[in-house]
Design an enzyme around this catalytic site. Sequence first.
Site, PDB file in Angstrom:
ATOM      1  N   GLY A  72      60.973 -31.275 -13.413  1.00 33.64           N
ATOM      2  CA  GLY A  72      62.143 -31.608 -14.220  1.00 33.64           C
ATOM      3  C   GLY A  72      61.911 -32.915 -14.945  1.00 33.64           C
ATOM      4  CB  SER A  73      64.282 -35.195 -16.540  1.00 36.61           C
ATOM      5  OG  SER A  73      65.145 -35.503 -15.469  1.00 36.61           O
ATOM      6  CB  THR A  84      65.840 -35.714 -12.065  1.00 39.60           C
ATOM      7  OG1 THR A  84      66.915 -35.655 -12.993  1.00 39.60           O
ATOM      8  CG2 THR A  84      66.270 -35.048 -10.773  1.00 39.60           C
ATOM      9  N   GLY A  85      63.081 -37.286 -11.380  1.00 45.10           N
ATOM     10  CA  GLY A  85      61.910 -37.499 -10.515  1.00 45.10           C
ATOM     11  C   GLY A  85      61.958 -38.868  -9.851  1.00 45.10           C
ATOM     12  CD  GLU A 124      55.263 -30.036 -14.496  1.00 48.13           C
ATOM     13  OE1 GLU A 124      55.615 -30.887 -15.350  1.00 48.13           O
ATOM     14  OE2 GLU A 124      55.457 -28.836 -14.612  1.00 48.13           O
ATOM     15  CB  CYS A 153      56.757 -29.558 -18.746  1.00 49.47           C
ATOM     16  SG  CYS A 153      55.958 -28.229 -17.866  1.00 49.47           S
TER      17      CYS A 153
HETATM   18  P1  NDP Z   1      66.810 -32.490 -14.579  1.00 48.99           P
HETATM   19  O1  NDP Z   1      65.625 -33.241 -14.156  1.00 48.99           O
HETATM   20  O2  NDP Z   1      68.120 -33.145 -14.519  1.00 48.99           O
HETATM   21  O3  NDP Z   1      66.965 -31.139 -13.726  1.00 48.99           O
HETATM   22  C1  NDP Z   1      65.919 -30.522 -13.024  1.00 48.99           C
HETATM   23  C2  NDP Z   1      66.425 -30.059 -11.671  1.00 48.99           C
HETATM   24  O4  NDP Z   1      66.830 -31.172 -10.869  1.00 48.99           O
HETATM   25  C3  NDP Z   1      67.639 -29.155 -11.740  1.00 48.99           C
HETATM   26  O5  NDP Z   1      67.568 -28.181 -10.735  1.00 48.99           O
HETATM   27  C4  NDP Z   1      68.769 -30.130 -11.458  1.00 48.99           C
HETATM   28  O6  NDP Z   1      69.921 -29.487 -11.028  1.00 48.99           O
HETATM   29  C5  NDP Z   1      68.162 -30.983 -10.390  1.00 48.99           C
HETATM   30  N1  NDP Z   1      68.770 -32.276 -10.218  1.00 48.99           N
HETATM   31  C6  NDP Z   1      69.588 -32.960 -11.050  1.00 48.99           C
HETATM   32  N2  NDP Z   1      69.896 -34.169 -10.531  1.00 48.99           N
HETATM   33  C7  NDP Z   1      69.259 -34.248  -9.335  1.00 48.99           C
HETATM   34  C8  NDP Z   1      69.151 -35.253  -8.330  1.00 48.99           C
HETATM   35  N3  NDP Z   1      69.775 -36.426  -8.444  1.00 48.99           N
HETATM   36  N4  NDP Z   1      68.387 -35.007  -7.265  1.00 48.99           N
HETATM   37  C9  NDP Z   1      67.736 -33.843  -7.126  1.00 48.99           C
HETATM   38  N5  NDP Z   1      67.798 -32.858  -8.040  1.00 48.99           N
HETATM   39  C10 NDP Z   1      68.535 -33.054  -9.135  1.00 48.99           C
HETATM   40  O7  NDP Z   1      66.536 -31.932 -16.012  1.00 48.99           O
HETATM   41  P2  NDP Z   1      67.628 -31.540 -17.109  1.00 48.99           P
HETATM   42  O8  NDP Z   1      67.984 -30.147 -16.895  1.00 48.99           O
HETATM   43  O9  NDP Z   1      68.751 -32.508 -17.145  1.00 48.99           O
HETATM   44  O10 NDP Z   1      66.788 -31.707 -18.435  1.00 48.99           O
HETATM   45  C11 NDP Z   1      66.693 -32.991 -19.024  1.00 48.99           C
HETATM   46  C12 NDP Z   1      65.352 -33.216 -19.636  1.00 48.99           C
HETATM   47  O11 NDP Z   1      64.328 -33.037 -18.662  1.00 48.99           O
HETATM   48  C13 NDP Z   1      64.988 -32.244 -20.722  1.00 48.99           C
HETATM   49  O12 NDP Z   1      65.513 -32.671 -21.932  1.00 48.99           O
HETATM   50  C14 NDP Z   1      63.494 -32.287 -20.698  1.00 48.99           C
HETATM   51  O13 NDP Z   1      63.058 -33.376 -21.458  1.00 48.99           O
HETATM   52  C15 NDP Z   1      63.164 -32.535 -19.263  1.00 48.99           C
HETATM   53  N6  NDP Z   1      62.801 -31.327 -18.533  1.00 48.99           N
HETATM   54  C16 NDP Z   1      61.503 -31.168 -18.209  1.00 48.99           C
HETATM   55  C17 NDP Z   1      61.108 -30.043 -17.572  1.00 48.99           C
HETATM   56  C18 NDP Z   1      59.696 -29.807 -17.218  1.00 48.99           C
HETATM   57  O14 NDP Z   1      59.275 -28.659 -17.163  1.00 48.99           O
HETATM   58  N7  NDP Z   1      58.929 -30.838 -16.904  1.00 48.99           N
HETATM   59  C19 NDP Z   1      62.037 -28.972 -17.229  1.00 48.99           C
HETATM   60  C20 NDP Z   1      63.419 -29.267 -17.550  1.00 48.99           C
HETATM   61  C21 NDP Z   1      63.745 -30.404 -18.197  1.00 48.99           C
HETATM   62  P3  NDP Z   1      71.024 -29.008 -12.098  1.00 48.99           P
HETATM   63  O15 NDP Z   1      70.299 -28.372 -13.254  1.00 48.99           O
HETATM   64  O16 NDP Z   1      71.773 -28.016 -11.337  1.00 48.99           O
HETATM   65  O17 NDP Z   1      71.749 -30.240 -12.514  1.00 48.99           O
END
Ligand code: NDP
Length: 475
Positions: free
Chosen positions: A227-228, A231-232, A249, A283
Amino acid sequence: MNAQTPDLTTYQGLLEAVTDAHSGWESKDPATGEVIGGVPQRSVGDLDAAVVRAREVQPAWAAKTHEERSAALNAAADAIEASAEALAELLSREQGKPLNGPNARFEVGGCAAWTRANAAFPIEPETLVDDDSGTAQLEWMPLGVVGAVGPWNWPMLISIWQIAPSLRMGNTVVLKPSEHTPLSVLALAAVMNQVLPEGVLQVLTGDGELGAALTSHEGFDKITFTGSVSTGQAIMRAAADNLTRLTLELGGNDAGIVLDDADPAAIAEGLFWGAFINTGQTCAAMKRLYVPDSLYDQVCEALVDIARQMPMGVGLEEQNVLGPLQNRSQYEIVARLVEAARSSGARILLGGDPDESQAGNFYPTTLVADVDDENPLVAEEQFGPALPIMRYSDLDDAVARANGVEVGLGASVWSPNIDRAREVASRLQAGTVWINKHGAIDPRVPFGGAKSSGFGLEFGVEGLKAVAQPRAISW
Ligand code: NDP
């Protein structure tokens, strides 16, 4: 098939198995706004119960041989293949990606392929020392319970990247998918769970708060997250108290560098899909393109020509190969970044003019020329269908600019001269550098980030080791 058992090879059967009309929230099709189904809202109490169950069943799963676990994974891959079209339809509706092109059918096919690949990798004890001084070996043990948190862009495939190596190594898995694409992941798990032992794979749907509860839970031995970056960082802080191992990742802002001996017409389609795979929501997609002055106009024209040939629309319509942004927030990010480029005086070669009256989160394929590296469209991760194309006159300068961001997931170099491309590749700060392609992943080739794109490897034998406890034995 009796009345109580939904047929998971059909779309209706999948929906029946995974939706919940009475609780949670509604998952909606980002192309049309139509409701797909209700999503179960899982609580922290459900998480606690899932961890207890995962710990109960883990010793028996770990006690199986690699051959037995690999056979179970191959059976899960068979089940995915039997449900492939139904899974692709659900994925297309919920994520928005078209059935065709490198999209929904491709993603489901990848799930089966990655599952089989993880079943097949050899993981034998490694002999480190074997001489007069003695013998030392390194062997790979299960860790215990793996907690996984996934994103919404490739929800099924990225879940498989977390699930398959973990199960192969004798761990059990509790996974929280993104709230944007929960049904896709629930359906994938339901299909796999037809053949896996009960409790080894559990999926809990909820929002980011449930993700935060999972990643700070003391019942996990390892967290895998995609994810982002922000959040990482939160997950790394949350994992500190329990010393939970992490694979992160995170996002990227991948650069592509065209060398001055490239043929623009020959590379245009590869450049296009490198940037626009999954409508840019990838990503390791190419998010910045550097082109030498001598080829700049030709590359721009060739990209515009290719981009015009790629239909965007509702994913279930077979002709489409590009879809909507999965969610409105992402649409707004892309729109803001393109406006930032336009207002700086950049040239919009194609797109940049969304039809606000259209249903769904469609942002048109957008190519932007003559934009500065400092512009937000270049400096930030757009994660959508908008590619900035920058000029360079000096290759060293292009390499420095490609390396001039905090993240380093992937990068690419484009030239018919592989030796030359290889030399440039060796100077790029990224976990993966592709030559004459971008984002082409392979289950045998370890994948992971440099710099703020995270750490830890996925795929291949390295990916198995990342979800295992190493144990050195000496005698
Ligand atoms: P996030 O990092 O917020 O979400 C990824 C996952 O983490 C989701 O399952 C989310 O849950 C969960 N999450 C959110 N907050 C927390 C927390 N505090 N602790 C643990 N888990 C959490 O990504 P976004 O969906 O907000 O996307 C934002 C940006 O991230 C995008 O614009 C893009 O730039 C990047 N991104 C990168 C990805 C990649 O493949 N590397 C994939 C997705 C996004 P929930 O969705 O239910 O809030």
